[in-house]
Design a protein around this motif. Sequence first.
Motif, PDB file in Angstrom:
ATOM      1  N   GLY A 234       0.885  -1.175  -0.037  1.00  0.00           N
ATOM      2  CA  GLY A 234      -0.052  -0.260   0.115  1.00  0.00           C
ATOM      3  C   GLY A 234       0.816   1.346   0.015  1.00  0.00           C
ATOM      4  O   GLY A 234       1.969   1.263  -0.143  1.00  0.00           O
ATOM      5  N   ALA A 235       0.129   2.523   0.022  1.00  0.00           N
ATOM      6  CA  ALA A 235       0.720   3.791  -0.019  1.00  0.00           C
ATOM      7  C   ALA A 235       0.092   4.578   1.055  1.00  0.00           C
ATOM      8  O   ALA A 235      -1.079   4.497   1.444  1.00  0.00           O
ATOM      9  N   VAL A 236       0.981   5.590   1.594  1.00  0.00           N
ATOM     10  CA  VAL A 236       0.693   6.597   2.425  1.00  0.00           C
ATOM     11  C   VAL A 236       0.237   7.849   1.377  1.00  0.00           C
ATOM     12  O   VAL A 236       1.285   8.406   0.684  1.00  0.00           O
ATOM     13  N   LEU A 237      -1.026   8.322   1.273  1.00  0.00           N
ATOM     14  CA  LEU A 237      -1.156   9.569   0.560  1.00  0.00           C
ATOM     15  C   LEU A 237      -1.434  10.723   1.244  1.00  0.00           C
ATOM     16  O   LEU A 237      -1.585  10.750   2.484  1.00  0.00           O
ATOM     17  N   SER A 238      -1.032  12.236   0.892  1.00  0.00           N
ATOM     18  CA  SER A 238      -0.887  13.108   1.534  1.00  0.00           C
ATOM     19  C   SER A 238      -2.022  14.216   0.860  1.00  0.00           C
ATOM     20  O   SER A 238      -1.907  14.713   0.029  1.00  0.00           O
ATOM     21  N   VAL A 239      -3.304  13.874   1.693  1.00  0.00           N
ATOM     22  CA  VAL A 239      -4.508  14.786   1.301  1.00  0.00           C
ATOM     23  C   VAL A 239      -5.172  15.324   2.457  1.00  0.00           C
ATOM     24  O   VAL A 239      -6.159  16.034   2.124  1.00  0.00           O
ATOM     25  N   ASP A 240      -4.458  15.175   3.689  1.00  0.00           N
ATOM     26  CA  ASP A 240      -5.429  15.536   4.756  1.00  0.00           C
ATOM     27  C   ASP A 240      -5.622  17.057   4.821  1.00  0.00           C
ATOM     28  O   ASP A 240      -6.684  17.388   5.237  1.00  0.00           O
ATOM     29  N   PHE A 241      -4.909  17.768   4.529  1.00  0.00           N
ATOM     30  CA  PHE A 241      -4.839  19.317   4.228  1.00  0.00           C
ATOM     31  C   PHE A 241      -6.019  19.720   3.568  1.00  0.00           C
ATOM     32  O   PHE A 241      -6.516  20.758   3.445  1.00  0.00           O
ATOM     33  N   ALA A 242      -6.518  18.856   2.612  1.00  0.00           N
ATOM     34  CA  ALA A 242      -7.773  19.391   1.719  1.00  0.00           C
ATOM     35  C   ALA A 242      -9.144  18.851   2.165  1.00  0.00           C
ATOM     36  O   ALA A 242     -10.092  19.344   1.619  1.00  0.00           O
ATOM     37  N   GLU A 243      -9.061  17.943   3.432  1.00  0.00           N
ATOM     38  CA  GLU A 243     -10.304  17.589   3.802  1.00  0.00           C
ATOM     39  C   GLU A 243     -11.594  17.579   3.138  1.00  0.00           C
ATOM     40  O   GLU A 243     -11.756  16.866   2.205  1.00  0.00           O
ATOM     41  N   ASN A 244     -12.741  18.374   3.383  1.00  0.00           N
ATOM     42  CA  ASN A 244     -13.810  18.008   2.750  1.00  0.00           C
ATOM     43  C   ASN A 244     -13.991  18.803   1.413  1.00  0.00           C
ATOM     44  O   ASN A 244     -15.151  18.970   0.871  1.00  0.00           O
ATOM     45  N   LEU A 245     -12.773  19.461   1.043  1.00  0.00           N
ATOM     46  CA  LEU A 245     -12.975  20.003  -0.476  1.00  0.00           C
ATOM     47  C   LEU A 245     -12.907  19.163  -1.582  1.00  0.00           C
ATOM     48  O   LEU A 245     -13.041  19.376  -2.798  1.00  0.00           O
ATOM     49  N   VAL A 246     -12.455  17.712  -1.106  1.00  0.00           N
ATOM     50  CA  VAL A 246     -12.312  16.735  -2.109  1.00  0.00           C
ATOM     51  C   VAL A 246     -13.015  15.437  -1.789  1.00  0.00           C
ATOM     52  O   VAL A 246     -13.260  15.361  -0.758  1.00  0.00           O
TER      53      VAL A 246
END
Length: 304
Positions: A234-246
Amino acid sequence: MYDLIIIGGGPAGITAGIYAARKKLNTLLISKDFVGQTGIAFGVENYTGFEEIRGLELMKKFKNHLEKFEIKINEFEEVEKIKKINNIFEVKTDEGEYFAKTIIITSGRNPRTLKVPGEKEFLGKGVSYCVTCDETMVEGKIAAVIGGGNVGLEAGLELTKFCKKIYIIEYASKVTGDEILQKEIESDKKINIIVDADVKEIKGKDFVKEIIYEDRKSKKINQLAVDGIFVEIGAVLSVDFAENLVELSDDGEIKINSRTCATKTDGLFAAGDVADIRDKQIIIACGEGAKSALSVYEYLKKIK
Ligand SMILES: Cc1cc2nc3c(=O)[nH]c(=O)nc-3n(C[C@H](O)[C@H](O)[C@H](O)COP(=O)(O)OP(=O)(O)OC[C@H]3O[C@@H](n4cnc5c(N)ncnc54)[C@H](O)[C@@H]3O)c2cc1C
């Protein structure tokens, strides 16, 4: 205020930056680094125009190319949060706050690692996180794939074209990939499945030579002689900063419109490995980055 803020300095972000600058968009690119996943690729042999190049060298060339253009670059800075307020995006980083009409997220991903002795030491010397990238490394040899999910099973099948023998090593008591893949794997004579295996160490000299694992049931320590190890857990993605915008896919990737790279939020685009595109490759990330910047250009024309 910027026309565009690009988050991430991998192949997707850099190419988006080049395209945005050529369209004369007032652009800021923020990235923790200009290494990304490509920078840790030992030898890249599938980027058109370069028969073989070290990943880090390719990244240096990408960055030099970007710096030829008029674009503001904030390196060693991490995006912590993005918000949209009255049609303007606010980007908060560990260093400050910036505002833009549009954003492209290209924050990529990082392969999940085993965190066992020898893994870091033999990276590029038999340890890999990408079969498509490094399959030729084990031509005619013995390989192990760690992970029996879909990606691991697909990796095992792909390796049958190259290797004389493949081990698929799974921590759980059975492989978890789709049944159709499991059937293909079971009927392939080159593939051996080992379950209940807890990988403890990777050993070698100049190159990987063996993998040490514990049988979780018998507690016995086993050794397997292998020439290459593909870690597919698996992989760790860096998306937490966008939260409910995506909106995220089941794999945690940002859902995009495959024609435009648009996300569910107007003015917010995503490209490269962070997005739910099927194939994760440098040339594809570059193409997606270019596509996203051209979409931003069209979007800005419309909202003027
Ligand atoms: C070991 C390895 C070998 C590979 N070999 C090959 C190969 O031979 N050929 C091939 O085509 N592909 C290969 N790949 C795949 C390829 O590297 C990726 O598809 C490609 O790098 C994706 O580019 P990207 O720009 O989407 O993301 P990334 O390369 O992951 O770049 C993301 C960037 O965003 C930055 N970032 C992340 N979060 C933040 C944040 N919050 N704030 C600011 N910046 C942030 C990161 O620091 C990084 O610079 C390999 C991958 C790995 C892991």
